[in-house]
Design an enzyme around this catalytic site. Structure first.
Site, PDB file in Angstrom:
ATOM      1  N   CYS A  27      20.274 -37.673 -25.222  1.00 15.49           N
ATOM      2  CA  CYS A  27      20.313 -38.316 -23.911  1.00 15.49           C
ATOM      3  C   CYS A  27      18.887 -38.653 -23.494  1.00 15.49           C
ATOM      4  O   CYS A  27      17.949 -37.948 -23.810  1.00 15.49           O
ATOM      5  CB  CYS A  27      20.946 -37.478 -22.810  1.00 15.49           C
ATOM      6  SG  CYS A  27      22.623 -36.980 -23.141  1.00 15.49           S
ATOM      7  N   ARG A  55      17.965 -41.391 -28.657  1.00 13.14           N
ATOM      8  CA  ARG A  55      18.311 -40.036 -28.243  1.00 13.14           C
ATOM      9  C   ARG A  55      19.784 -39.888 -27.887  1.00 13.14           C
ATOM     10  O   ARG A  55      20.274 -38.775 -27.662  1.00 13.14           O
ATOM     11  CB  ARG A  55      17.470 -39.644 -27.042  1.00 13.14           C
ATOM     12  CG  ARG A  55      15.991 -39.675 -27.322  1.00 13.14           C
ATOM     13  CD  ARG A  55      15.233 -39.328 -26.082  1.00 13.14           C
ATOM     14  NE  ARG A  55      15.516 -37.959 -25.690  1.00 13.14           N
ATOM     15  CZ  ARG A  55      14.782 -36.921 -26.053  1.00 13.14           C
ATOM     16  NH1 ARG A  55      13.733 -37.086 -26.811  1.00 13.14           N
ATOM     17  NH2 ARG A  55      15.093 -35.706 -25.671  1.00 13.14           N
ATOM     18  N   TRP A 108      24.544 -39.120 -24.776  1.00 13.83           N
ATOM     19  CA  TRP A 108      25.234 -38.611 -25.967  1.00 13.83           C
ATOM     20  C   TRP A 108      26.218 -37.582 -25.425  1.00 13.83           C
ATOM     21  O   TRP A 108      25.826 -36.543 -24.901  1.00 13.83           O
ATOM     22  CB  TRP A 108      24.228 -37.967 -26.925  1.00 13.83           C
ATOM     23  CG  TRP A 108      24.822 -37.517 -28.218  1.00 13.83           C
ATOM     24  CD1 TRP A 108      24.992 -38.263 -29.350  1.00 13.83           C
ATOM     25  CD2 TRP A 108      25.309 -36.207 -28.535  1.00 13.83           C
ATOM     26  NE1 TRP A 108      25.554 -37.495 -30.339  1.00 13.83           N
ATOM     27  CE2 TRP A 108      25.767 -36.244 -29.872  1.00 13.83           C
ATOM     28  CE3 TRP A 108      25.421 -35.014 -27.819  1.00 13.83           C
ATOM     29  CZ2 TRP A 108      26.308 -35.125 -30.507  1.00 13.83           C
ATOM     30  CZ3 TRP A 108      25.970 -33.902 -28.451  1.00 13.83           C
ATOM     31  CH2 TRP A 108      26.393 -33.973 -29.781  1.00 13.83           C
ATOM     32  N   ASN A 111      20.010 -34.435 -18.469  1.00  9.09           N
ATOM     33  CA  ASN A 111      20.120 -34.018 -19.877  1.00  9.09           C
ATOM     34  C   ASN A 111      20.300 -32.510 -19.882  1.00  9.09           C
ATOM     35  O   ASN A 111      19.645 -31.823 -19.104  1.00  9.09           O
ATOM     36  CB  ASN A 111      18.833 -34.324 -20.647  1.00  9.09           C
ATOM     37  CG  ASN A 111      18.604 -35.809 -20.799  1.00  9.09           C
ATOM     38  OD1 ASN A 111      19.481 -36.611 -20.512  1.00  9.09           O
ATOM     39  ND2 ASN A 111      17.405 -36.161 -21.243  1.00  9.09           N
ATOM     40  N   GLY A 112      21.128 -31.999 -20.785  1.00  7.04           N
ATOM     41  CA  GLY A 112      21.315 -30.548 -20.862  1.00  7.04           C
ATOM     42  C   GLY A 112      22.747 -30.177 -20.544  1.00  7.04           C
ATOM     43  O   GLY A 112      23.638 -31.030 -20.548  1.00  7.04           O
ATOM     44  N   GLU A 115      18.969 -32.419 -49.298  1.00  9.99           N
ATOM     45  CA  GLU A 115      18.442 -33.403 -48.349  1.00  9.99           C
ATOM     46  C   GLU A 115      18.928 -34.806 -48.710  1.00  9.99           C
ATOM     47  O   GLU A 115      19.256 -35.610 -47.835  1.00  9.99           O
ATOM     48  CB  GLU A 115      16.907 -33.315 -48.317  1.00  9.99           C
ATOM     49  CG  GLU A 115      16.205 -34.404 -47.529  1.00  9.99           C
ATOM     50  CD  GLU A 115      16.579 -34.480 -46.050  1.00  9.99           C
ATOM     51  OE1 GLU A 115      17.293 -33.607 -45.541  1.00  9.99           O
ATOM     52  OE2 GLU A 115      16.168 -35.454 -45.401  1.00  9.99           O
ATOM     53  N   LYS A 159      21.113 -37.149 -46.192  1.00 18.77           N
ATOM     54  CA  LYS A 159      20.664 -38.475 -45.731  1.00 18.77           C
ATOM     55  C   LYS A 159      21.758 -39.507 -45.990  1.00 18.77           C
ATOM     56  O   LYS A 159      22.032 -40.355 -45.148  1.00 18.77           O
ATOM     57  CB  LYS A 159      19.373 -38.839 -46.458  1.00 18.77           C
ATOM     58  CG  LYS A 159      18.383 -39.602 -45.703  1.00 18.77           C
ATOM     59  CD  LYS A 159      17.398 -38.795 -44.882  1.00 18.77           C
ATOM     60  CE  LYS A 159      17.994 -37.812 -43.929  1.00 18.77           C
ATOM     61  NZ  LYS A 159      17.038 -36.926 -43.307  1.00 18.77           N
ATOM     62  N   GLU A 184      24.728 -39.009 -43.538  1.00 19.15           N
ATOM     63  CA  GLU A 184      24.338 -39.253 -42.155  1.00 19.15           C
ATOM     64  C   GLU A 184      24.284 -40.741 -41.808  1.00 19.15           C
ATOM     65  O   GLU A 184      24.738 -41.146 -40.743  1.00 19.15           O
ATOM     66  CB  GLU A 184      22.952 -38.628 -42.021  1.00 19.15           C
ATOM     67  CG  GLU A 184      22.394 -38.474 -40.699  1.00 19.15           C
ATOM     68  CD  GLU A 184      21.049 -37.737 -40.775  1.00 19.15           C
ATOM     69  OE1 GLU A 184      20.594 -37.339 -39.725  1.00 19.15           O
ATOM     70  OE2 GLU A 184      20.448 -37.592 -41.857  1.00 19.15           O
ATOM     71  N   HIS A 199      30.933 -24.060 -62.582  1.00 17.58           N
ATOM     72  CA  HIS A 199      31.706 -22.983 -61.957  1.00 17.58           C
ATOM     73  C   HIS A 199      32.714 -23.527 -60.946  1.00 17.58           C
ATOM     74  O   HIS A 199      33.188 -22.781 -60.097  1.00 17.58           O
ATOM     75  CB  HIS A 199      30.754 -21.978 -61.290  1.00 17.58           C
ATOM     76  CG  HIS A 199      29.849 -21.289 -62.261  1.00 17.58           C
ATOM     77  ND1 HIS A 199      30.310 -20.412 -63.228  1.00 17.58           N
ATOM     78  CD2 HIS A 199      28.513 -21.390 -62.468  1.00 17.58           C
ATOM     79  CE1 HIS A 199      29.301 -19.986 -63.955  1.00 17.58           C
ATOM     80  NE2 HIS A 199      28.186 -20.570 -63.529  1.00 17.58           N
ATOM     81  N   LYS A 202      19.143 -38.263 -31.877  1.00 19.51           N
ATOM     82  CA  LYS A 202      17.906 -37.545 -32.219  1.00 19.51           C
ATOM     83  C   LYS A 202      17.746 -36.392 -31.240  1.00 19.51           C
ATOM     84  O   LYS A 202      18.105 -36.527 -30.081  1.00 19.51           O
ATOM     85  CB  LYS A 202      16.742 -38.529 -32.072  1.00 19.51           C
ATOM     86  CG  LYS A 202      15.475 -38.094 -32.748  1.00 19.51           C
ATOM     87  CD  LYS A 202      15.354 -38.714 -34.100  1.00 19.51           C
ATOM     88  CE  LYS A 202      14.072 -38.376 -34.805  1.00 19.51           C
ATOM     89  NZ  LYS A 202      14.289 -38.375 -36.258  1.00 19.51           N
TER      90      LYS A 202
HETATM   91  C1  F6R Z   1      18.603 -35.346 -40.353  1.00 23.26           C
HETATM   92  C2  F6R Z   1      18.155 -34.994 -39.051  1.00 23.26           C
HETATM   93  C3  F6R Z   1      18.622 -33.709 -38.432  1.00 23.26           C
HETATM   94  C4  F6R Z   1      17.411 -32.980 -37.864  1.00 23.26           C
HETATM   95  C5  F6R Z   1      17.853 -31.720 -37.110  1.00 23.26           C
HETATM   96  C6  F6R Z   1      16.664 -30.929 -36.578  1.00 23.26           C
HETATM   97  O1  F6R Z   1      18.070 -36.548 -40.789  1.00 23.26           O
HETATM   98  O2  F6R Z   1      17.386 -35.707 -38.467  1.00 23.26           O
HETATM   99  O3  F6R Z   1      19.314 -32.910 -39.344  1.00 23.26           O
HETATM  100  O4  F6R Z   1      16.560 -32.663 -38.928  1.00 23.26           O
HETATM  101  O5  F6R Z   1      18.687 -32.068 -36.056  1.00 23.26           O
HETATM  102  O6  F6R Z   1      15.877 -31.701 -35.731  1.00 23.26           O
HETATM  103  P1  F6R Z   1      14.420 -31.274 -35.364  1.00 23.26           P
HETATM  104  O7  F6R Z   1      13.587 -31.337 -36.593  1.00 23.26           O
HETATM  105  O8  F6R Z   1      13.971 -32.239 -34.315  1.00 23.26           O
HETATM  106  O9  F6R Z   1      14.495 -29.852 -34.850  1.00 23.26           O
END
Ligand code: F6R
Length: 608
Positions: free
Chosen positions: A2, A27, A74, A100-101, A483, A487, A490, A506, A603
């Protein structure tokens, strides 16, 4: 998660609010809204389900006011809808609030306010704030007093901005667990949840502390605590470049950020390599060599990609310093009454520095007397402030929801930490020099991988329609596989599974078929033969293989190969990961996905 913006000054607030929201859209992006007030009285409000562009289209030309607040959402409480979008008004339409929150006692407050006559129009927890503040904003009460009194009844986390139709000469903002930053302009003031909304207008900012409020007028601001004590805050200067917040000619922020990695890695390394003693200088650790020697274990905590970067970090620390190290999801750690040991060093990893689960884990460790370092990108963020010391990444702002350059810089920061630990313990000067030179070579080696973007795009287009993808790697390669799978899932929504290559037989080998291709990490290290045997097992089941390797495997073992320059074995995972970022990016583009704003995500996850 948000975004909040606010403006007060001589100009029309709406253009700033809409532009600021567009910059904060990463965000949260399921609904957006703005409210303005001005000399003509009353609050004008527009809010819509959808993107900021939908909101901009819905705002009429006459929508003007010199004081305003805005929000991009969000969803947590209630589905994305026009009604649930912020700002929320009280029944008299005098008070508008963006938030936000999470308000934890929202149900209880809602029941009480309803009994007193408030009529709720949304399912959100935020709406209780507008009714609650309105209930305190009685005749002669200043808005800041009404907000302060209302927040005294609230349990939960918040960053808020409040607009009052009857006192349009001010905005009141408050922070408790969710960031608010003030921007100081020329006879105008701004506020936002994130500096990225402000940098076009001012570089002078004030980050509010938790438990702090501010009353903001066109000509200045006053900060104070929840118990009404005035605080004195000095502005700081934002040093990130304005063009970090634009796509700079790239089609997406994600592609731009992937391509920025040679530079961001250079910044993470900047001034930290000590060639004379073949070690790393990390001024912010706040731990001297003697204290570091007393550490018996390292526990790394982060969420999502930060956790996987922590897994790479744990391997680096174990290999270079022989101190046992382990990475765990912060989101799990905090719920299991963790044992905190005096001789364990805890390391919290977070790009945003805001992730609630990671912050809560840090607070739990500190409450029990543990020592926590932060590996954080955002300077002055909540996690950075909560930690006893740490390493800033200096990767620059990361706007795309999926983390790429911050991930790589986190692994580089861990390599520096591991080198520092190692040279305090038993890592020889020769081995130290080996790592120092390998670190210096990384930016050019990353460029070599980036140059293969077109070829990787072709591969991605060929495989994007697969039912799913398997990612495998052994030991150092396993976090890379995790990872890589993360990616892909996501941003392309293609299902992906990551497995240690050794575990395939296994169970998951049963999944292998021409419909489920495998991306295999095949570094030229001591496990090469084992990895090649696994490729043989996959090919024997008609599986298709994309090898990410230092040397091209025999044709019968891999259908495709992406060649990656070789570093030192400890640092190879970092380079092996770069083609997987490109693979995910190009697969998402091939499938027409919204690359920078994948569905259901945002984010900075600032809620539990
Ligand atoms: C994946 C991604 C998320 C963040 C996770 C932690 O591409 O961006 O998995 O890595 O939400 O976020 P931060 O690093 O901001 O604590």
């Amino acid at each position: 998660m948000c975004g909040i913006v606010a403006y007060i000054g001589p100009k029309d607030a709406t253009p700033f609010l809409l532009e600021g929201l567009a910059r904060l859209e990463y965000r949260g992006y399921d609904s957006a809204g703005v409210a303005v007030a001005g000399r003509t009285g009353g609050i004008k409000l527009r809010k819509v389900k959808g993107r900021v562009a939908d909101l901009a289209a819905a705002v009429p030309a006459r929508f003007k006011g010199t004081t305003g607040i805005g929000h991009t959402r969000w969803a947590t409480h209630g589905v994305p809808s026009d009604e649930n979008a912020h700002p929320h008004l009280d029944n008299a339409e005098r008070i508008a609030v963006v938030h936000n929150g999470i308000i934890e006692n929202a149900d209880e407050l809602r029941a009480r306010l309803s009994a007193e006559g408030a009529i709720f129009r949304s399912e959100t927890d935020t709406e209780v704030l507008s009714h609650l503040i309105a209930a305190h904003a009685t005749e002669g009460v200043e808005l800041e007093e009404a907000v302060r009194a209302a927040l005294g009844k609230v349990v939960g986390t918040y960053g808020i901005a409040v607009l009052d139709a009857e006192q349009p000469d001010r905005i009141v903002v408050a922070r408790n667990g969710s960031p608010i930053v003030l921007g100081i302009g020329e006879k105008e003031m701004f506020a936002a949840s994130d500096v990225s909304a402000l940098v076009r207008y001012t570089r002078q900012v004030v980050h509010l502390e938790d438990g702090e409020l501010a009353v903001v007028r066109a000509d200045g601001f006053r900060t104070f605590t929840e118990d009404a004590r005035t605080t004195h805050r000095q502005p700081s200067t934002v040093d990130w470049e304005i063009d970090s917040y634009d796509t700079g000619g790239f089609e997406h922020f994600l592609l731009k950020e992937i391509n920025e990695q040679p530079g961001s890695v250079e910044r993470t390394l900047g001034g930290r390599l000590d060639e004379r003693f073949a070690t790393a200088h990390l001024g912010g650790l706040n731990l001297d060599a003697r204290e570091l020697r007393e550490i018996r274990r390292v526990k790394i905590l982060g969420c999502g990609s930060a956790y996987y970067a922590g897994e790479m970090g744990a391997q680096l620390i174990e290999e270079l310093s022989r101190i046992p190290a382990h990475s765990e999801p912060a989101s799990e750690f905090r719920y299991r009454n963790p044992v905190i040991e005096a001789d364990t060093l805890y390391v919290a990893v977070s790009q945003s520095g805001e992730t609630y689960d990671t912050l809560a884990a840090v607070q739990e460790i500190k409450r029990k007397g543990g020592r926590v370092l932060g590996v954080v990108n955002t300077v002055g963020s909540a996690i950075a402030r909560e930690c006893d010391g740490g390493i800033y990444l200096h990767a620059g702002p990361e706007i795309s929801v999926a983390s790429t350059k911050a991930f790589t810089s986190t692994v580089v920061a861990f390599a520096l930490l591991a080198l520092h630990f190692g040279r305090i313990h038993d890592l020889s000067p020769a081995d130290g020099r080996r790592i120092v030179s390998a670190l210096k070579a990384l930016p050019d080696q990353i460029r070599e991988v980036l140059d293969q973007s077109d070829a990787i795009a072709e591969l991605a287009a060929e495989y994007a329609k697969s039912a799913g993808m398997m990612f495998i790697g052994r030991v150092r390669g396993f976090p890379v596989a995790r990872e890589g799978a993360q990616k892909l899932k996501e941003i392309s929504y293609v299902h992906a599974e990551a497995y240690p290559a050794s575990e395939l037989k296994h169970g998951p080998l049963a999944l292998i078929s021409p419909e489920l291709p495998t991306v295999a990490l095949v570094p030229d290290d001591e496990l090469l033969d084992k990895n090649l045997t696994t490729l043989g097992e996959i090919k024997a089941r008609s599986g298709r293989v994309i090898a990410v390797a230092h040397r091209r495997p025999e044709e019968k073992l891999a259908d495709h190969c992406i060649l990656v320059p070789k570093s030192e074995p400890e640092l190879d995972p970092l380079l092996l990961n770069i083609p997987l970022q490109l693979l995910a990016y190009h697969a998402a583009v091939a499938l027409g996905r919204d690359v920078d704003k994948p569905r259901n995500l945002a984010k900075s996850v600032t809620v539990e």
